[in-house]
Design an enzyme around this catalytic site. Structure first.
Site, PDB file in Angstrom:
ATOM      1  CG  HIS A 386      32.965  20.792   6.451  1.00  0.00           C
ATOM      2  ND1 HIS A 386      33.419  21.915   6.331  1.00  0.00           N
ATOM      3  CD2 HIS A 386      33.759  20.006   5.589  1.00  0.00           C
ATOM      4  CE1 HIS A 386      34.286  22.022   5.433  1.00  0.00           C
ATOM      5  NE2 HIS A 386      34.556  21.140   4.884  1.00  0.00           N
ATOM      6  CB  CYS A 435      30.998  26.790  10.457  1.00  0.00           C
ATOM      7  SG  CYS A 435      32.511  27.255   9.909  1.00  0.00           S
TER       8      CYS A 435
END
Length: 809
Positions: A386, A435
């Protein structure tokens, strides 16, 4: 019952075509299949097929081409079941096709020839014994040529010479049918007789008879290292450099045609047989700083190295975070880190590969990484997990990050780059597989001033304010970025050219076209490539480099002798720098011992070990998927992860349990031994320690939003999600089968930016790896530990037998 069936033959000796046909029949039948057969065998106290055994068999359906029947037959064979017993069980089962399958075995090879390594001048003896309905005849072959006058079950060559080395096979005829034995490899070593004099007393035991020699070479010359061992079967070889296995170096002789400075170091070879492991002497290879022209004994030398860019060293830190405590979990980072580790080691990088790090562990790992950097070093940092990006700064999210997280809970990549620049590195490469969406909970705007240097390369898996995807399937898959990166990483091109080609490949991938595109940012002015050779500089911290290499050495395997007369082999393998695999194998047991099993227990509470996933009979049952095909068979396996949390030396107990013929079936005797293996792998670097005051903490931590309570995201938004069927939930079934589709789903409330699952991409499931065409790709690399190289024998056997069968028609 047909006369062609020998009731005394062990079912473990049944021919593969017979076993394959039996398994097909038993796997497909619902009321006369393997489950009913297991119940029948379980009622016979001689073979003790338990409910746990049946559960283990049933799990085989989750594997590619897995067969519950094959596992059941293997268990029965290990417990002494004969063909006669199996025939009776199948008759009770009422499966006439299966009993007929056994009857058709009119010719059986009972003793197969065994591979052997021996010294030139000794006697070679290979044996093949078969039984049939009528007398059998034998013919031996070496590769495709008949061995003259070799018509008996025993092939004897006395004395054996170097020219006799090769692959041998025996054809057995019985009337109008014939069978071939398995292949036997014969390795003949040319060794002085002083070694051979002690060989007779160690017949069949592993013994090193050729040791490698230290060498001093000039750049451009050829490095040739050789070792050798005798024993039965032929030993397996794996060369190591500075404690790290060399990919593909699995032969007795190891050669580098044109050595460069980065080939210097300490070399030794690990030699394995089925039950033993030994090491050769460790030798020093020194490469002088002059260049050899010619490559032979008549070389002449230049006093300077040719005009080429060099690294003074190469260091890589690979972090894959997947098991998040407060956020959706990921799958692909494990496979991505594993694959890149093997590729970067081929490029002579010092690689550390770590899974699931907390904030303090990530910062300490970065500190260790920075200590290895100095002037001219190529530094590479890969992160999968993440993440998010605010105001041009990228943040990596640890597994213990709160929900929501802010910059103070994460590591800022640009802060790490600033510290790398202070080391005057030759090349800084950042590969960020995460991301890059904005984190709405983080309003901080860190002010990080970077120096202007012409040696920085960023490879972002996706564009700014976009997601990075995982591809979900029933098996192991890479993330989209690494799926294409690993095909180009070894190219001898400028690193930016390599990444450009990866971007082009990703652009042709239909599944993510228009959703994910590689972004490259670079200030690189020279033609720096990851393939550049290493030329150590004066400022190298050799002491710390040795400590780093030492932290990646595996514990030595060991044989444990118990008072009852049993001997246990305790072996180790590394899946990642912080993941250790322990396996136990029964080497020998007393003749009156009916049952014998060794398991490991009593591990430190620092390690998060699930007792239900320890001491399993298949690697997959304990979570070992990437190394499963490389580990020895017929062992009990235990996987220890999060070694970075280990504060003391790793001490555990090996427990041996067994039953004897003079005892009741339910009586079991136990023996224990306490084992200490020090601090294995990355545990030696003490990443669990409190963060240093002068660490990257000072430049990573940034003020965050003054909000005191968790904020919720705005109303649901729709985002594309690549997966294979099920919608993701917080509790994922990693073995559930999926179907390929492209779907949309709502963003969970309170989610923040991530590599994937929080609402940007997807979950990968355990199982076989698939390529973009939907077909099976090769399993993850096998460079971590030595494996038995039997592929050449299998291929040779198939080609050879097919050609001979064609000639017989």
């Amino acid at each position: 019952m047909s006369d062609s069936l020998d009731r005394s033959t062990k079912i473990s000796l049944l021919k593969e075509p017979v076993v394959k046909k039996l398994c097909e029949l038993l796997d497909k039948s619902s009321n006369k299949g393997w489950r009913k057969l297991g119940e029948i065998v379980g009622s016979d106290r001689r073979f003790k097929v338990s409910s746990d055994d049946m559960e283990m068999c049933s799990l085989k359906v989750l594997e590619l081409e897995g067969s519950p029947s094959r596992m059941l037959l293997r268990l029965m064979g290990e417990r002494g079941c004969t063909t006669g017993h199996l025939f009776d069980y199948l008759q009770t089962l009422g499966n006439s096709e299966a009993t007929q399958c056994l009857k058709q075995s009119a010719l059986q090879i009972l003793i197969q020839p065994q591979s052997v390594a021996l010294i030139s001048g000794h006697n070679l003896r290979l044996s093949c014994h078969a039984v049939g309905k009528s007398p059998v005849q034998y013919q031996w072959f070496k590769t495709k040529e008949e061995v003259p006058n070799s018509f008996s079950p025993e092939l004897v060559i006395s004395p054996v010479h170097l020219k006799d080395a090769g692959f041998y096979i025996c054809r057995v005829n019985c009337g109008d049918i014939f069978e071939f034995s398995q292949w036997a490899q014969v390795d003949v070593l040319n060794v002085a007789m002083s070694y051979g004099q002690s060989y007779h007393s160690l017949e069949g035991r592993l013994k090193v008879v050729i040791q490698p020699q230290s060498q001093r070479l000039h750049v451009g010359q050829t490095l040739q290292l050789e070792c050798g061992a005798v024993g039965r079967p032929v030993p397996r070889y794996q060369w190591h450099r500075n404690g790290v296995p060399i990919p593909g170096a699995t032969k007795r002789k190891f050669t580098i045609p044109h050595v460069m400075q980065d080939h210097h170091g300490r070399y030794r070879c690990e030699i394995n047989s089925s039950t033993e492991r030994m090491w050769t002497n460790e030798v020093d290879i020194v490469i002088d700083d002059v260049y050899a022209i010619g490559g032979g004994s008549g070389d002449f030398f230049l006093n300077s190295i040719p005009d080429q860019l060099y690294a003074t060293d190469k260091v890589a830190l690979l972090i894959g975070n997947l098991s998040y405590k407060n956020h959706p979990q990921l799958k692909a980072p494990m496979v991505d880190v594993y694959d890149l580790t093997n590729l970067l080691r081929q490029l002579n990088f010092k690689v550390v590969s770590l899974l699931d790090l907390t904030e303090s562990e990530m910062r300490n790992a970065v500190d260790e990484f920075l200590l290895l950097l100095h002037k001219g070093v190529y530094g590479l940092l890969y992160y999968a997990g993440h993440g998010y990006e605010n105001y041009g700064n990228s943040f990596m999210v640890p597994v213990d990050a709160p929900n929501p997280y802010r910059s103070a809970n994460c590591l800022c990549v640009q802060s790490i780059l600033k510290l790398m620049q202070e080391k005057e590195t030759g090349l800084n490469v950042f590969l960020l597989d995460m991301c890059r969406k904005r984190n709405i909970h983080d309003d901080s705007a860190p002010n990080i001033v970077l120096r202007v240097t012409a040696n920085i390369v960023f490879g972002y898996a996706t564009c700014q304010d976009a997601e990075a995807f995982e591809l979900s399937s029933s098996g192991f898959t890479n993330g989209v970025f690494v799926k294409f990166l690993k095909k180009r990483l070894l190219d001898d091109e400028k690193i930016t050219v390599v990444l450009d080609r990866v971007a082009e490949d990703m652009g042709q991938f239909d599944a993510t076209k228009g959703k994910q595109a590689l972004e490259i940012r670079s200030s690189l002015s020279e033609r720096r490539a990851l393939t550049d050779p290493i030329l150590p500089g004066d400022g190298a911290d050799h002491a710390h480099s040795r400590q780093w290499a030492k932290a990646h050495e595996l514990p030595e395997s060991m044989c444990l002798d118990f008072d009852c007369g049993a001997q246990i082999k305790l072996g180790f393998a590394a899946e990642f720098s912080n993941v250790l695999v322990i396996y136990t194998h029964i080497v020998k047991k007393p003749a009156d011992m009916l049952f014998c099993q060794a398991h490991v227990t009593d591990f430190s509470q620092d390690l998060d070990v699930d007792p239900k996933e320890m001491n399993r009979e298949t690697p997959e049952e304990t979570g070992i998927y990437l190394l499963s095909s490389s580990l020895p068979q017929h062992c009990l396996y235990t996987r220890l992860s999060s070694l970075q949390k280990l504060k003391e030396e790793l001490v555990f107990t090996v427990c041996l349990q067994g039953t004897f013929t003079a005892m009741d079936d339910d009586d079991t005797v136990h023996w224990t031994k306490s084992i200490s293996i020090g601090k294995p792998l990355i545990a030696r670097l003490d990443l669990h320690r409190a963060m240093r005051r002068n660490s990257c903490l000072q430049t990573c931590m940034m003020p965050h939003s003054p909000s005191h309570s968790p904020c919720h995201s705005p109303g649901p938004e729709h985002h594309l999600h690549l997966h294979y069927g099920q919608q993701p939930t917080q509790d994922y079934n990693r073995l559930s089968p999926q179907h390929h589709c492209l779907d949309v789903y709502d963003r969970p409330q309170g989610a923040v930016g991530g590599r994937g699952e929080s609402y940007y991409d997807t979950i990968s499931h355990y199982g076989p790896m698939y390529d973009s065409a939907g077909g099976l790709s090769t399993s993850p690399g096998r460079h971590s530990i030595p494996i038995e190289a039997s592929e050449d024998i299998n291929e040779l056997q198939n080609v050879f037998i097919n050609s001979l069968q064609f000639q017989q028609q």
